[in-house]
Design a protein around this motif. Structure first.
Motif, PDB file in Angstrom:
ATOM      1  N   VAL A   1      -5.141  -9.810   7.973  1.00 50.66           N
ATOM      2  CA  VAL A   1      -3.892 -10.064   7.654  1.00 50.66           C
ATOM      3  C   VAL A   1      -3.087  -8.536   7.421  1.00 50.66           C
ATOM      4  N   PRO A   2      -1.971  -8.366   7.744  1.00 54.86           N
ATOM      5  CA  PRO A   2      -1.300  -7.159   7.472  1.00 54.86           C
ATOM      6  C   PRO A   2      -1.403  -6.594   6.253  1.00 54.86           C
ATOM      7  N   LEU A   3      -1.767  -5.317   6.328  1.00 55.50           N
ATOM      8  CA  LEU A   3      -1.637  -4.735   4.737  1.00 55.50           C
ATOM      9  C   LEU A   3      -0.783  -4.799   3.860  1.00 55.50           C
ATOM     10  N   LYS A   4       0.523  -4.398   4.418  1.00 62.32           N
ATOM     11  CA  LYS A   4       1.948  -4.564   3.814  1.00 62.32           C
ATOM     12  C   LYS A   4       1.805  -5.836   3.047  1.00 62.32           C
ATOM     13  N   GLY A   5       1.269  -6.962   3.422  1.00 62.89           N
ATOM     14  CA  GLY A   5       1.631  -8.228   3.183  1.00 62.89           C
ATOM     15  C   GLY A   5       0.578  -8.508   1.869  1.00 62.89           C
ATOM     16  N   LEU A   6      -0.579  -7.858   2.323  1.00 62.14           N
ATOM     17  CA  LEU A   6      -1.850  -7.957   1.053  1.00 62.14           C
ATOM     18  C   LEU A   6      -1.237  -7.227  -0.144  1.00 62.14           C
ATOM     19  N   GLN A   7      -0.637  -6.097   0.239  1.00 59.31           N
ATOM     20  CA  GLN A   7      -0.044  -5.108  -0.947  1.00 59.31           C
ATOM     21  C   GLN A   7       0.911  -5.895  -1.757  1.00 59.31           C
ATOM     22  N   VAL A   8       1.670  -6.593  -1.179  1.00 61.19           N
ATOM     23  CA  VAL A   8       2.755  -7.565  -1.652  1.00 61.19           C
ATOM     24  C   VAL A   8       2.128  -8.613  -2.552  1.00 61.19           C
ATOM     25  N   PHE A   9       1.097  -9.269  -2.025  1.00 55.73           N
ATOM     26  CA  PHE A   9       0.607 -10.279  -2.769  1.00 55.73           C
ATOM     27  C   PHE A   9      -0.503  -9.799  -4.008  1.00 55.73           C
ATOM     28  N   GLU A  10      -1.061  -8.778  -3.689  1.00 53.09           N
ATOM     29  CA  GLU A  10      -1.991  -8.126  -4.929  1.00 53.09           C
ATOM     30  C   GLU A  10      -0.803  -7.892  -5.902  1.00 53.09           C
ATOM     31  N   ALA A  11       0.465  -7.243  -5.610  1.00 57.94           N
ATOM     32  CA  ALA A  11       1.233  -6.886  -6.740  1.00 57.94           C
ATOM     33  C   ALA A  11       1.898  -8.013  -7.587  1.00 57.94           C
ATOM     34  N   VAL A  12       2.111  -9.295  -6.868  1.00 54.58           N
ATOM     35  CA  VAL A  12       2.665 -10.368  -7.245  1.00 54.58           C
ATOM     36  C   VAL A  12       1.542 -11.019  -8.311  1.00 54.58           C
ATOM     37  N   GLY A  13       0.300 -10.996  -7.676  1.00 54.79           N
ATOM     38  CA  GLY A  13      -0.749 -11.684  -8.769  1.00 54.79           C
ATOM     39  C   GLY A  13      -1.012 -10.532 -10.079  1.00 54.79           C
ATOM     40  N   ARG A  14      -0.942  -9.387  -9.758  1.00 57.03           N
ATOM     41  CA  ARG A  14      -0.875  -8.333 -10.897  1.00 57.03           C
ATOM     42  C   ARG A  14       0.165  -8.430 -11.812  1.00 57.03           C
ATOM     43  N   CYS A  15       1.371  -8.354 -11.198  1.00 53.86           N
ATOM     44  CA  CYS A  15       2.458  -8.538 -12.134  1.00 53.86           C
ATOM     45  C   CYS A  15       3.030  -9.727 -12.880  1.00 53.86           C
ATOM     46  N   GLY A  16       2.259 -10.843 -12.115  1.00 59.23           N
ATOM     47  CA  GLY A  16       2.763 -12.091 -12.792  1.00 59.23           C
ATOM     48  C   GLY A  16       3.894 -12.928 -12.247  1.00 59.23           C
ATOM     49  N   GLY A  17       4.377 -12.325 -11.105  1.00 63.91           N
ATOM     50  CA  GLY A  17       5.548 -13.116 -10.595  1.00 63.91           C
ATOM     51  C   GLY A  17       6.091 -12.219  -9.433  1.00 63.91           C
ATOM     52  N   VAL A  18       7.164 -13.001  -8.692  1.00 65.61           N
ATOM     53  CA  VAL A  18       7.821 -12.348  -7.695  1.00 65.61           C
ATOM     54  C   VAL A  18       8.686 -11.280  -8.124  1.00 65.61           C
ATOM     55  N   SER A  19       9.541 -11.368  -8.973  1.00 65.96           N
ATOM     56  CA  SER A  19      10.584 -10.462  -9.515  1.00 65.96           C
ATOM     57  C   SER A  19       9.936  -9.424 -10.092  1.00 65.96           C
ATOM     58  N   ALA A  20       8.882  -9.525 -11.083  1.00 64.92           N
ATOM     59  CA  ALA A  20       8.245  -8.112 -11.312  1.00 64.92           C
ATOM     60  C   ALA A  20       7.559  -7.361 -10.247  1.00 64.92           C
ATOM     61  N   ALA A  21       7.016  -8.070  -9.306  1.00 62.92           N
ATOM     62  CA  ALA A  21       6.426  -7.487  -8.063  1.00 62.92           C
ATOM     63  C   ALA A  21       7.353  -6.433  -7.368  1.00 62.92           C
ATOM     64  N   ALA A  22       8.494  -7.178  -7.239  1.00 63.58           N
ATOM     65  CA  ALA A  22       9.813  -6.782  -6.319  1.00 63.58           C
ATOM     66  C   ALA A  22      10.394  -5.477  -7.200  1.00 63.58           C
ATOM     67  N   LEU A  23      10.496  -5.425  -8.536  1.00 61.39           N
ATOM     68  CA  LEU A  23      10.727  -4.361  -9.331  1.00 61.39           C
ATOM     69  C   LEU A  23       9.828  -3.175  -8.930  1.00 61.39           C
ATOM     70  N   GLU A  24       8.476  -3.580  -9.118  1.00 56.87           N
ATOM     71  CA  GLU A  24       7.596  -2.442  -8.959  1.00 56.87           C
ATOM     72  C   GLU A  24       7.648  -1.866  -7.755  1.00 56.87           C
ATOM     73  N   LEU A  25       7.639  -2.729  -6.373  1.00 56.44           N
ATOM     74  CA  LEU A  25       7.827  -2.178  -5.168  1.00 56.44           C
ATOM     75  C   LEU A  25       9.060  -1.785  -4.588  1.00 56.44           C
ATOM     76  N   LYS A  26      10.002  -1.883  -5.636  1.00 58.72           N
ATOM     77  CA  LYS A  26      11.432  -1.430  -5.187  1.00 58.72           C
ATOM     78  C   LYS A  26      11.980  -2.293  -3.962  1.00 58.72           C
ATOM     79  N   VAL A  27      11.573  -3.452  -3.879  1.00 53.12           N
ATOM     80  CA  VAL A  27      12.187  -4.324  -2.817  1.00 53.12           C
ATOM     81  C   VAL A  27      12.980  -5.522  -3.533  1.00 53.12           C
TER      82      VAL A  27
END
Length: 316
Positions: free
Chosen positions: A10-36
């Motif tokens: 799996v592409p590392l970028k995708g794994l990074q995104v999925f890890e952030a979604v699970g840790r942050c508790g949602g898509v919006s929170a992960a987007a804020l952390e990753l600035k996307v």
């Protein structure tokens, strides 16, 4: 001969995104952390879902949540990202193995050790010291901290420590506030008073009520004025002619020398507890580590003498 098979990951970028979604508790929170954007997050999730052939996120009302497979997958990949973080910490420690990191309470950094550190640098120009102002006690051996200046019983959570000094407070104000007057203790309490109220886990900071009791002066039951949780902020307010503060002697040496603050009446009250120096045992194996500890203890002994009242007023 067995041909080597291509291993697809799996592409590392995708794994990074999925890890952030699970840790942050949602898509919006992960987007804020990753600035996307949330859309970019969703696009990456769809890519790894397509690659794995399972659904990792599902909509639950207005939010997106991990599916059963998503939770299992996130649990496993999180271990890898934790290992990445650990490797980064190890690299940072190795890179700074010759640097000394000193942590201290914010006011201690701003008004005491942050000023005195230039004396150390002049004595040891090849030493590299980094100062971190933080109110939360570090975990020696885990955080990137070699030495810590703590106050009171907070030091007990560390294994290696020694007492530094007990500080005293004294009334201090801008000379412009009292305009040449030499006020008595009773008159002093009629000026605007600045209060210091430390966080509750510390023993209480000396109050104007204690000052009044010590001098026999009267103090209104509900004295108006501003309160600060940081000693340094109250001192800055006094410099700016906002009132009179019970200032720690260790923190106003420069202001007294520059005459931006004066002591209108020299009546001092001790803090209830002392400052301490704690250290990680490994810090003493670093270049300059033992010398730095000895220097901190030495200047603290000097500060103890400067902070305490002159012998002539000890029995006030």
């Amino acid at each position: 001969m067995i041909e080597k098979q291509d291993i697809k990951t799996v592409p590392l970028k995708g794994l990074q995104v999925f890890e952030a979604v699970g840790r942050c508790g949602g898509v919006s929170a992960a987007a804020l952390e990753l600035k996307v954007s949330p859309g970019a997050i969703s696009q990456q999730i769809r890519k790894i879902e397509s690659f794995l052939g399972v659904t990792l996120l599902e909509r639950n009302g207005r939010t997106m949540e991990l599916t059963h497979w998503g939770r299992l997958y996130h649990q496993e990949i999180s271990k890898g990202f934790e290992q990445f973080a650990l490797a980064e910490q190890i690299l940072e420690r190795a890179r700074n193995e010759n640097a000394l990191v000193l942590s201290a309470l914010s006011s201690v950094v701003n008004k005491w050790i942050g000023r005195r550190i230039f004396d150390w640098q002049a004595l040891h120009p090849n030493a590299h010291v980094r100062i971190a102002g933080r109110d939360k006690e570090p975990r020696m051996g885990f955080d990137e901290i070699d030495f810590r200046i703590s106050y009171g019983s907070d030091v007990l959570q560390h294994e290696h420590y020694t007492e530094l000094f007990r500080d005293w407070v004294v009334p201090a104000c801008s000379p412009a506030l009292i305009k040449g007057e030499a006020p008595s203790a009773a008159r002093l309490l009629e000026y605007p008073l600045l209060h210091v109220e430390w966080e509750r886990h510390f023993t209480p900071y000396p109050s104007w009520g204690e000052f009044a009791a010590k001098t026999g002066a009267a103090l209104k039951e509900s004295t108006a004025g501003l309160s600060f949780t940081l000693s340094s902020s109250a001192i800055d307010a006094a410099v700016n002619k906002r009132g009179i503060v019970l200032a720690q002697m260790s923190m106003i040496a420069d202001e007294l020398e520059a005459q931006t603050l004066i002591i209108p009446i020299d009546i001092r009250i001790p803090l209830q507890e002392s400052y301490f120096l704690a250290w990680d045992r490994a810090a003493l194996q670093k270049p300059f580590g033992p010398a730095f500890r000895d220097w901190l203890v030495s200047i603290s002994r000097q500060q103890a003498r400067l902070s305490a009242p002159p012998k002539s007023v000890l029995d006030f």
